[in-house]
Design a protein around this motif. Structure first.
Motif, PDB file in Angstrom:
ATOM      1  N   PHE A 123       8.798 -35.376   5.830  1.00 11.49           N
ATOM      2  CA  PHE A 123      10.198 -35.677   5.512  1.00 11.49           C
ATOM      3  C   PHE A 123      10.678 -34.979   4.244  1.00 11.49           C
ATOM      4  O   PHE A 123       9.929 -34.791   3.288  1.00 11.49           O
ATOM      5  CB  PHE A 123      10.398 -37.190   5.357  1.00 11.49           C
ATOM      6  CG  PHE A 123      10.216 -37.946   6.637  1.00 11.49           C
ATOM      7  CD1 PHE A 123      11.239 -38.018   7.562  1.00 11.49           C
ATOM      8  CD2 PHE A 123       9.009 -38.571   6.924  1.00 11.49           C
ATOM      9  CE1 PHE A 123      11.077 -38.700   8.753  1.00 11.49           C
ATOM     10  CE2 PHE A 123       8.831 -39.258   8.106  1.00 11.49           C
ATOM     11  CZ  PHE A 123       9.866 -39.323   9.035  1.00 11.49           C
ATOM     12  N   ASP A 124      11.953 -34.630   4.267  1.00 16.25           N
ATOM     13  CA  ASP A 124      12.624 -34.089   3.085  1.00 16.25           C
ATOM     14  C   ASP A 124      13.075 -35.207   2.153  1.00 16.25           C
ATOM     15  O   ASP A 124      13.211 -34.999   0.940  1.00 16.25           O
ATOM     16  CB  ASP A 124      13.848 -33.272   3.495  1.00 16.25           C
ATOM     17  CG  ASP A 124      13.492 -32.112   4.397  1.00 16.25           C
ATOM     18  OD1 ASP A 124      12.924 -31.132   3.889  1.00 16.25           O
ATOM     19  OD2 ASP A 124      13.765 -32.203   5.612  1.00 16.25           O
ATOM     20  N   LEU A 125      13.316 -36.384   2.715  1.00 11.14           N
ATOM     21  CA  LEU A 125      13.810 -37.509   1.934  1.00 11.14           C
ATOM     22  C   LEU A 125      13.295 -38.811   2.532  1.00 11.14           C
ATOM     23  O   LEU A 125      13.336 -38.994   3.762  1.00 11.14           O
ATOM     24  CB  LEU A 125      15.336 -37.507   1.893  1.00 11.14           C
ATOM     25  CG  LEU A 125      16.036 -38.463   0.913  1.00 11.14           C
ATOM     26  CD1 LEU A 125      17.367 -37.869   0.453  1.00 11.14           C
ATOM     27  CD2 LEU A 125      16.286 -39.838   1.541  1.00 11.14           C
ATOM     28  N   VAL A 126      12.793 -39.688   1.684  1.00 11.49           N
ATOM     29  CA  VAL A 126      12.391 -41.029   2.101  1.00 11.49           C
ATOM     30  C   VAL A 126      13.239 -42.033   1.332  1.00 11.49           C
ATOM     31  O   VAL A 126      13.318 -41.985   0.105  1.00 11.49           O
ATOM     32  CB  VAL A 126      10.893 -41.292   1.835  1.00 11.49           C
ATOM     33  CG1 VAL A 126      10.542 -42.741   2.155  1.00 11.49           C
ATOM     34  CG2 VAL A 126      10.023 -40.345   2.673  1.00 11.49           C
ATOM     35  N   LEU A 127      13.883 -42.935   2.073  1.00 13.25           N
ATOM     36  CA  LEU A 127      14.776 -43.938   1.506  1.00 13.25           C
ATOM     37  C   LEU A 127      14.201 -45.331   1.749  1.00 13.25           C
ATOM     38  O   LEU A 127      13.806 -45.651   2.875  1.00 13.25           O
ATOM     39  CB  LEU A 127      16.157 -43.835   2.163  1.00 13.25           C
ATOM     40  CG  LEU A 127      17.170 -44.937   1.851  1.00 13.25           C
ATOM     41  CD1 LEU A 127      17.659 -44.827   0.411  1.00 13.25           C
ATOM     42  CD2 LEU A 127      18.350 -44.870   2.823  1.00 13.25           C
ATOM     43  N   SER A 128      14.178 -46.147   0.710  1.00 13.20           N
ATOM     44  CA  SER A 128      13.746 -47.538   0.856  1.00 13.20           C
ATOM     45  C   SER A 128      14.707 -48.429   0.091  1.00 13.20           C
ATOM     46  O   SER A 128      14.694 -48.457  -1.150  1.00 13.20           O
ATOM     47  CB  SER A 128      12.314 -47.734   0.343  1.00 13.20           C
ATOM     48  OG  SER A 128      11.891 -49.055   0.583  1.00 13.20           O
ATOM     49  N   VAL A 129      15.538 -49.142   0.817  1.00 11.85           N
ATOM     50  CA  VAL A 129      16.527 -50.040   0.224  1.00 11.85           C
ATOM     51  C   VAL A 129      16.044 -51.485   0.402  1.00 11.85           C
ATOM     52  O   VAL A 129      15.911 -51.961   1.531  1.00 11.85           O
ATOM     53  CB  VAL A 129      17.913 -49.844   0.870  1.00 11.85           C
ATOM     54  CG1 VAL A 129      18.911 -50.877   0.343  1.00 11.85           C
ATOM     55  CG2 VAL A 129      18.421 -48.438   0.611  1.00 11.85           C
ATOM     56  N   LEU A 177       6.208 -37.511   2.405  1.00 10.72           N
ATOM     57  CA  LEU A 177       7.267 -36.740   1.757  1.00 10.72           C
ATOM     58  C   LEU A 177       6.747 -35.349   1.402  1.00 10.72           C
ATOM     59  O   LEU A 177       5.650 -35.205   0.874  1.00 10.72           O
ATOM     60  CB  LEU A 177       7.720 -37.465   0.488  1.00 10.72           C
ATOM     61  CG  LEU A 177       8.935 -36.908  -0.258  1.00 10.72           C
ATOM     62  CD1 LEU A 177      10.181 -37.004   0.602  1.00 10.72           C
ATOM     63  CD2 LEU A 177       9.126 -37.665  -1.570  1.00 10.72           C
ATOM     64  N   LYS A 178       7.534 -34.332   1.696  1.00 10.58           N
ATOM     65  CA  LYS A 178       7.107 -32.968   1.402  1.00 10.58           C
ATOM     66  C   LYS A 178       7.182 -32.689  -0.099  1.00 10.58           C
ATOM     67  O   LYS A 178       7.881 -33.393  -0.841  1.00 10.58           O
ATOM     68  CB  LYS A 178       7.972 -31.965   2.159  1.00 10.58           C
ATOM     69  CG  LYS A 178       9.362 -31.761   1.577  1.00 10.58           C
ATOM     70  CD  LYS A 178      10.097 -30.656   2.326  1.00 10.58           C
ATOM     71  CE  LYS A 178      11.439 -30.330   1.652  1.00 10.58           C
ATOM     72  NZ  LYS A 178      12.167 -29.261   2.360  1.00 10.58           N
ATOM     73  N   HIS A 179       6.487 -31.665  -0.541  1.00 12.56           N
ATOM     74  CA  HIS A 179       6.567 -31.252  -1.943  1.00 12.56           C
ATOM     75  C   HIS A 179       7.995 -30.820  -2.264  1.00 12.56           C
ATOM     76  O   HIS A 179       8.608 -30.041  -1.523  1.00 12.56           O
ATOM     77  CB  HIS A 179       5.603 -30.091  -2.209  1.00 12.56           C
ATOM     78  CG  HIS A 179       5.615 -29.622  -3.628  1.00 12.56           C
ATOM     79  ND1 HIS A 179       5.061 -30.369  -4.649  1.00 12.56           N
ATOM     80  CD2 HIS A 179       6.132 -28.501  -4.201  1.00 12.56           C
ATOM     81  CE1 HIS A 179       5.228 -29.719  -5.784  1.00 12.56           C
ATOM     82  NE2 HIS A 179       5.868 -28.589  -5.552  1.00 12.56           N
ATOM     83  N   GLY A 180       8.547 -31.344  -3.319  1.00 10.06           N
ATOM     84  CA  GLY A 180       9.932 -31.067  -3.671  1.00 10.06           C
ATOM     85  C   GLY A 180      10.918 -32.022  -3.023  1.00 10.06           C
ATOM     86  O   GLY A 180      12.121 -31.949  -3.286  1.00 10.06           O
TER      87      GLY A 180
END
Length: 223
Positions: free
Chosen positions: A128-134, A154-157
Motif C-alpha cells: 500500500f501507498d497509504l494506510v489509514l486507521s481511524v 506499507l511501502k517505503h516512502g
C-alpha cells in the motif's frame, strides 16, 4: 478473547448509534460528544480534520483502511478519490455490511471490502501507498501485531495516518473509557499517551507528526 469477539458483535449491533455520534447528527449525539469526549462543535471539526489530514486530495495510489467500521466518516471522502484503489477491512461482519450498503448508496467504485484481523493482514509486504486507521488502535486487542502489520504492508516512502484515543488528556473521558468502554470490551488497554505515541511513531517511521484534540491524537507518518 471471547469478550473481544463479543464486543465486535455488540458494536456491530450499535452501529446506527455510533454513526449518529461520530457524525454529530443530532442533539443527543452532540451532547455525547461534548460530555463524554470533550468535543464541542469547533473541537469536533478539528477532530475530523486531523483524522484525515494524511490523505492528499489528489491521492491516486493504493489505500488500506483498517478498521473501516461502517465507513460513515471515510467513504464520502473516497468518492472524490476516483483514481485510487481502496481496500476496507474490518473484523465485524455487521460493520462491513453497513459499510458496503453505504458504498452502494454513494455509488463508489474501486473499493474492496474484506473481513479480517489487523494482526494478520492478508497483503504482501509494501503493498500500500497509504494506510489509514481511524479510531482503531485503542480497540485492537493485539496492539503489537497491529503496529507491526500496518507498517509491514506499507511501502517505503508511504504514509501511515489516522487518529486514536489517548489517555491523560481529559479525566472525564478517561473515566468513561475505563468504566464503560473497557468494561464492555469496546476498548483494549494499554493505551498510548500523547508523549508515548510520539515516541512509538518516531521509532517506527522515518517521520512522524502527532497532533491532538482533547483525547484524540492525529498522526501522519512516513515510512
Amino acid at each position: 478473547m471471547r469478550k473481544i469477539f463479543d464486543a465486535y458483535r455488540i458494536v456491530g449491533q450499535l452501529s446506527t448509534f455510533f454513526d449518529r455520534m461520530m457524525t454529530s447528527a443530532d442533539l443527543p449525539a452532540r451532547l455525547a460528544l461534548k460530555f463524554l469526549w470533550g468535543l464541542d462543535a469547533a473541537a469536533y471539526e478539528k477532530f475530523l480534520a486531523q483524522a484525515f489530514a494524511g490523505i492528499p486530495q489528489d491521492f491516486n495510489g493504493r489505500l488500506l483502511e483498517v478498521p473501516v467500521g461502517t465507513g460513515v466518516l471515510s467513504l464520502p471522502i473516497y468518492k472524490d478519490l476516483t483514481g485510487a484503489e481502496i481496500f476496507c477491512l474490518d473484523y465485524s461482519d455487521k460493520m462491513l455490511a453497513a459499510a458496503k450498503l453505504r458504498a452502494a448508496k454513494l455509488n463508489l467504485r474501486g473499493v474492496t471490502f474484506l473481513q479480517g484481523d489487523v494482526a494478520v493482514l492478508p497483503f504482501a509486504d509494501g503493498y500500500f501507498d497509504l494506510v489509514l486507521s481511524v479510531n482503531g488502535f485503542h480497540a485492537f486487542p493485539d496492539k503489537s501485531a497491529a503496529w507491526s502489520e500496518t507498517r509491514r504492508v506499507l511501502k517505503h516512502g508511504g504514509t501511515f495516518c489516522g487518529c486514536m484515543y489517548i489517555k491523560g488528556e481529559n479525566q472525564r473521558t478517561d473515566l468513561f473509557v475505563e468504566k464503560f468502554c473497557e468494561w464492555q470490551g469496546f476498548f483494549s488497554p494499554p493505551y498510548e499517551t500523547l508523549s508515548s505515541l510520539q515516541r512509538r511513531l518516531n521509532n517506527l517511521y522515518s517521520r512522524a507528526k502527532v497532533s491532538h484534540v482533547e483525547s484524540f491524537a492525529g498522526f501522519i507518518c512516513e515510512k
